[in-house]
Design a protein around this motif. Sequence first.
Motif: not given
Length: 325
Positions: A36-55, A74-81
Motif C-alpha cells: 500500500v502506498d497510501l497517498r492520492v495517486g499512490g498504488g496498492y496491490r493485494w493478494t486476496i486469495t492465493p492466485g488472485h491479486s487486485v491492484a 491482475e490478468g483480467q485483460g481489460a484496459p486500466v481505464a
Amino acid sequence: MTIDKSVFIPVNPDEAFALITEPERLRRWKAVAARVDLRVGGGYRWTITPGHSVAGTFKEIEPGKRVVFTWRWEGQGAPVADASTITITLEPADGGTMVRLVHEGLAAVEETGHTEGWNHFLGRLVTLTTTGDAGADDWSAAPDPINELISAEATLAIAQRTLASLTTADMGRQTPCEDFTVSGLLEHLIGSISSIGKALGVAIGDDPAAAPEKRLADVAQPTLEAFQARGLEGTIDMGFAELPATTVANILNLEFLVHAWDFATATSRTLEVAPVLSEYVLALARNTIAPSMRGASFAEETLVEESAASLDRLVAFTGRQTAIL
C-alpha cells in the motif's frame, strides 16, 4: 452494476480506517499479502486469495472518514481505464463505526462474484473487530487452480498466521530443528526468503524489532510479487548456484509450510492445513530434496505410516519426527 454494503464494527473511525488501509491489518481479514502506498495517486496491490491479486490507485483519501480507489484484477485483460471504483465511507455510530462500501463500474457478469466476495470479507471484518480474530480464511486454504507460486501464497498465509500467534515467551523454545530455537528459526526463515528476494532483484527491507509476522510479510510480499511478475521459466542465479525457477519456488513452499509446522510444534499449537495443499507441497518436496541433500540441509527421512495425513508425511520426508509412527 453497483454493489452497496454496510456493516457496523465496534471500533472508532480511526481504527476502522487503519483496518481498511494498513497492510498489517488488511492481512488479518482481507488479504494474504498487501502493498500500500497510501497517498492520492499512490498504488496498492493485494493478494486476496492465493492466485488472485487486485491492484489499483488511490483517488481520494480522508483519514478516518473516506477512501476511494480503483479496483482491477491482475490478468483480467481489460484496459486500466475500465477498472471499477470502490468508495469506503466511515461514519461514527454509537459504540463504533458504520462502514459503507460502494463498488461501482462492475460488468454485469462480475456482480454475483463480487457480491459474494464482499459479503465474505466484510463478515470477516466484523468477526475480527468483535472477537479479535477473524480466523484462517477458508477461501485461501485449498487453491484451485494451483501451481508452485500459487501454493507459495497459500503456505505463506499459514506461516503468517502461525507467526502472528507467537509470544515473547515462545522465542526461546526449542524447535524440531535441533540447531534452532524459535528465535533462531525465525532469523533463518527471514534470511532464506530475503536471499530469494534479492536473487529476484528485490530490495529487501527487514526490521528485526518488528513482530515476527510483520517481518515475514515484509520480505515475503515483495519476493512473491517479483516472482509472479517473472514467472516460472528458466533459471535463477542464487549466488551459490543457478537453480530452475520451479525449484526456487518449491523452496519457498517448504520454507513457509514446514517451518510453520516447526513453530507450531515448538509452541504446542495445532497447524491446520488443507490436505490438498499439504499433498501438493509433499510432491514438491519429493522433486526438490535430493539424497545428496540429506545430512546437510535436511536430516534423513523419518518413518511414518503411508496412511498418515499428508502433512505428517511431508514433515517426515523433511527429516522431522512426528507423533504418527
